[in-house]
Write a protein that holds these residues in place. Sequence first.
Motif, PDB file in Angstrom:
ATOM      1  N   VAL A  78       0.965  -0.635   0.081  1.00 39.96           N
ATOM      2  CA  VAL A  78      -0.092  -0.048  -0.031  1.00 39.96           C
ATOM      3  C   VAL A  78       1.133   1.079  -0.432  1.00 39.96           C
ATOM      4  O   VAL A  78       2.071   1.717   1.041  1.00 39.96           O
ATOM      5  CB  VAL A  78      -0.772   0.002   0.833  1.00 39.96           C
ATOM      6  N   THR A  79       0.570   1.862  -1.416  1.00 45.88           N
ATOM      7  CA  THR A  79       1.485   3.771  -1.246  1.00 45.88           C
ATOM      8  C   THR A  79       0.382   4.582  -1.211  1.00 45.88           C
ATOM      9  O   THR A  79      -0.249   4.707  -0.858  1.00 45.88           O
ATOM     10  CB  THR A  79       2.046   3.587  -2.887  1.00 45.88           C
ATOM     11  N   LEU A  80       1.410   5.033   0.306  1.00 45.32           N
ATOM     12  CA  LEU A  80       0.312   6.395   0.700  1.00 45.32           C
ATOM     13  C   LEU A  80       1.583   7.813   0.524  1.00 45.32           C
ATOM     14  O   LEU A  80       3.023   7.707   1.104  1.00 45.32           O
ATOM     15  CB  LEU A  80       0.005   6.569   1.640  1.00 45.32           C
ATOM     16  N   ARG A  81       0.788   8.459  -0.092  1.00 46.71           N
ATOM     17  CA  ARG A  81       1.501  10.301   0.873  1.00 46.71           C
ATOM     18  C   ARG A  81       1.562  10.843   2.178  1.00 46.71           C
ATOM     19  O   ARG A  81       0.444  10.385   3.258  1.00 46.71           O
ATOM     20  CB  ARG A  81       1.099  10.838  -0.252  1.00 46.71           C
ATOM     21  N   ALA A  82       2.222  10.850   2.990  1.00 49.77           N
ATOM     22  CA  ALA A  82       2.179  11.268   4.158  1.00 49.77           C
ATOM     23  C   ALA A  82       2.918  12.769   4.368  1.00 49.77           C
ATOM     24  O   ALA A  82       3.965  12.985   3.969  1.00 49.77           O
ATOM     25  CB  ALA A  82       3.033  10.882   5.359  1.00 49.77           C
ATOM     26  N   ASP A  83       2.373  13.580   5.080  1.00 48.02           N
ATOM     27  CA  ASP A  83       2.903  14.834   5.512  1.00 48.02           C
ATOM     28  C   ASP A  83       4.294  14.295   6.749  1.00 48.02           C
ATOM     29  O   ASP A  83       3.728  14.026   7.693  1.00 48.02           O
ATOM     30  CB  ASP A  83       2.488  16.044   5.746  1.00 48.02           C
ATOM     31  N   VAL A  84       5.120  14.883   6.893  1.00 44.12           N
ATOM     32  CA  VAL A  84       6.122  15.157   8.149  1.00 44.12           C
ATOM     33  C   VAL A  84       6.073  16.518   8.906  1.00 44.12           C
ATOM     34  O   VAL A  84       6.570  16.951   8.663  1.00 44.12           O
ATOM     35  CB  VAL A  84       7.515  15.006   7.445  1.00 44.12           C
ATOM     36  N   GLY A  85       5.925  16.468   9.564  1.00 38.16           N
ATOM     37  CA  GLY A  85       6.382  17.496  11.047  1.00 38.16           C
ATOM     38  C   GLY A  85       6.367  16.598  12.568  1.00 38.16           C
ATOM     39  O   GLY A  85       6.141  15.167  12.750  1.00 38.16           O
ATOM     40  N   TYR A  86       5.791  17.881  13.380  1.00 35.73           N
ATOM     41  CA  TYR A  86       5.662  16.928  14.959  1.00 35.73           C
ATOM     42  C   TYR A  86       4.253  16.262  15.384  1.00 35.73           C
ATOM     43  O   TYR A  86       3.730  17.321  14.695  1.00 35.73           O
ATOM     44  CB  TYR A  86       6.147  18.391  15.211  1.00 35.73           C
ATOM     45  N   ALA A  87       4.472  15.662  16.062  1.00 40.11           N
ATOM     46  CA  ALA A  87       2.712  15.353  16.124  1.00 40.11           C
ATOM     47  C   ALA A  87       2.050  15.973  17.360  1.00 40.11           C
ATOM     48  O   ALA A  87       2.695  16.741  17.952  1.00 40.11           O
ATOM     49  CB  ALA A  87       3.122  13.789  17.434  1.00 40.11           C
ATOM     50  N   ASP A  88       0.840  15.415  16.785  1.00 46.15           N
ATOM     51  CA  ASP A  88      -0.324  17.046  18.136  1.00 46.15           C
ATOM     52  C   ASP A  88      -0.272  18.246  18.102  1.00 46.15           C
ATOM     53  O   ASP A  88      -0.204  18.378  19.519  1.00 46.15           O
ATOM     54  CB  ASP A  88      -0.369  16.340  19.584  1.00 46.15           C
ATOM     55  N   ALA A  89      -0.175  18.483  16.891  1.00 45.28           N
ATOM     56  CA  ALA A  89       0.018  20.041  16.953  1.00 45.28           C
ATOM     57  C   ALA A  89      -1.052  20.403  17.467  1.00 45.28           C
ATOM     58  O   ALA A  89      -2.303  20.596  17.867  1.00 45.28           O
ATOM     59  CB  ALA A  89       0.043  20.568  15.808  1.00 45.28           C
ATOM     60  N   VAL A  90      -1.306  21.521  18.315  1.00 43.80           N
ATOM     61  CA  VAL A  90      -1.946  22.339  19.501  1.00 43.80           C
ATOM     62  C   VAL A  90      -2.176  23.928  18.951  1.00 43.80           C
ATOM     63  O   VAL A  90      -0.853  24.471  19.324  1.00 43.80           O
ATOM     64  CB  VAL A  90      -2.757  21.715  20.646  1.00 43.80           C
ATOM     65  N   ASP A  91      -3.430  24.894  19.061  1.00 44.21           N
ATOM     66  CA  ASP A  91      -3.246  25.819  19.394  1.00 44.21           C
ATOM     67  C   ASP A  91      -3.359  26.310  21.029  1.00 44.21           C
ATOM     68  O   ASP A  91      -4.515  25.898  21.377  1.00 44.21           O
ATOM     69  CB  ASP A  91      -4.598  27.013  18.682  1.00 44.21           C
ATOM     70  N   VAL A  92      -2.242  26.985  21.859  1.00 40.88           N
ATOM     71  CA  VAL A  92      -2.787  27.263  23.209  1.00 40.88           C
ATOM     72  C   VAL A  92      -3.507  28.569  23.225  1.00 40.88           C
ATOM     73  O   VAL A  92      -2.801  29.484  22.769  1.00 40.88           O
ATOM     74  CB  VAL A  92      -1.384  27.341  23.250  1.00 40.88           C
ATOM     75  N   ALA A  93      -4.602  28.561  23.703  1.00 41.76           N
ATOM     76  CA  ALA A  93      -5.156  29.678  24.609  1.00 41.76           C
ATOM     77  C   ALA A  93      -4.898  30.197  26.335  1.00 41.76           C
ATOM     78  O   ALA A  93      -5.130  28.523  26.687  1.00 41.76           O
ATOM     79  CB  ALA A  93      -6.346  30.525  23.966  1.00 41.76           C
ATOM     80  N   ILE A  94      -4.137  30.999  26.567  1.00 41.67           N
ATOM     81  CA  ILE A  94      -4.563  31.194  27.938  1.00 41.67           C
ATOM     82  C   ILE A  94      -5.638  32.271  28.315  1.00 41.67           C
ATOM     83  O   ILE A  94      -5.641  32.878  28.056  1.00 41.67           O
ATOM     84  CB  ILE A  94      -2.584  32.129  28.427  1.00 41.67           C
ATOM     85  N   ASP A  95      -6.043  31.281  29.512  1.00 42.25           N
ATOM     86  CA  ASP A  95      -6.915  31.890  30.175  1.00 42.25           C
ATOM     87  C   ASP A  95      -7.490  33.111  31.768  1.00 42.25           C
ATOM     88  O   ASP A  95      -6.635  33.066  31.891  1.00 42.25           O
ATOM     89  CB  ASP A  95      -8.407  31.000  31.001  1.00 42.25           C
ATOM     90  N   THR A  96      -6.989  34.680  30.620  1.00 41.74           N
ATOM     91  CA  THR A  96      -7.651  35.546  30.890  1.00 41.74           C
ATOM     92  C   THR A  96      -8.061  36.188  31.850  1.00 41.74           C
ATOM     93  O   THR A  96      -8.158  37.326  32.584  1.00 41.74           O
ATOM     94  CB  THR A  96      -6.351  36.892  30.007  1.00 41.74           C
TER      95      THR A  96
END
Length: 471
Positions: A78-96
């Motif tokens: 099975v051949t597929l394309r994959a993006d290489v990056g760091y795992a589990d990217a999340v946008d961080v918001a601080i409760d102010t």
Amino acid sequence: MRDDTEEAGSGASQVAGWGRVFRRNRALWIGAVAALAALVGGLLVGTFVLAPANAGGKAPKPGLITAPVEFGPLSNDVTLRADVGYADAVDVAIDTSTVSGAAVVTGQVPAEGATFSPLSIALEVVGRPVIVLPGELPAYRSLRHGVSGPDVLQLKQALSAVGIDPGDMSSNILDENATAAIAQLYAQVGYPAPSPGEGVEEAYRSAQESVRSAETALRSARRQLQAADQTPEADRGALQDAVDAARSQLGSAEDAAERARLQTLPFLPSSEVLFLTELPRRVDAVKAKRGAVLQGTAMTVSGATVRLTGSAAEADARLLKPGTSGTFSLPDGTAHTATITEVKNGSAAGASGGSGGKSGTKPAAAGRWQVLFEPQPLTAEQIAALQGANVRVSVAVGATDGDVLSVPLAALTAGPGGESRVQVVESDPREGDSAKTRMVVVKTGLAARGAVEVAAVEGKLEKGDLVVVGR
């Protein structure tokens, strides 16, 4: 005589003129002659070389289309394309919401590529730290003495994970042991515990003064009652009532003082903690700026490990299992191994990978499944070269046990009993229907890349045999 001379001169002049024309256009004349020769040659070849096979005016009989029996390993990939990056990217918001006034970023702004570990300071807002702790639930309220809930349990688990004893780990109530642990947390990161708030300390001192006044009143009432015991005519009942009232007033003052004291205990504001899963985390992008008011997404963080995120059609994805290895090419062309860690359908893809913000993982397209790979260890140089790249990953989902005979799928035909057969040519395939052939009943195995594994059941089949795939 003059006429003959003039005529001869004229003829020579014409020859000379044509010579000049030829010399000036020599390339054109040579090309024309070559083209004429090629045309004549083609006609001669068509007439005397190709024509004999069709000399009688009849078209040649079509031959059999064959392919050789192959011998070797067979695998289905099975051949597929994959993006290489760091795992589990999340946008961080601080409760102010708990910050008094404008939430100005005053320091500790991380650089892109920095790593967050437990007890890291993600930011400094109005001089106060945002402490990184392990956890899934985002900070949504300040944790003070007496509150209860799953976020309290998470805080206790996080404190224990960094070596601070929070007391009873089974209780979801923030008791005094837990508040003492919060004070240790701030001491460990090098900041004073947050102020309990305007007027809290004064209220506690006032409550303590009320207790002292109530104690004085109780002592006075008791002395009066004792003095009355020496006087028979004294109304001891009224004096006893005064003692009881003073004792009750002291109890109320002590309760109020205790409540005021608990308000002075250390607490954890929601603006001063950032819970993140799977620490350590890498800072991918920073939007917060020193001197600016913190609004919306402060930064994007991801896992500190590299991951390949691929997409596959459902039919292919169902052949892929966690633990199966695939290969992809590094920038220098070297093959590198990556292991499947998770296969999930499009509706599940893009789930949050941490708290403190929304996930930055893109969901798979409709009808596609997401396939996650963990590559074998990479050097820092390889990671830098691969970051953000899209690579081709091949995963072997089936393979024969060693070398086997194989034929094209088109060579298989069904016998009268439904058995699989191949037709082996024993003479010149160009003889067409007149060629000598024999049927071999076969057992089929793995099918891959347009070929199928076969083993003779009735008849003989060897490497190099020609099998019919068409006419």
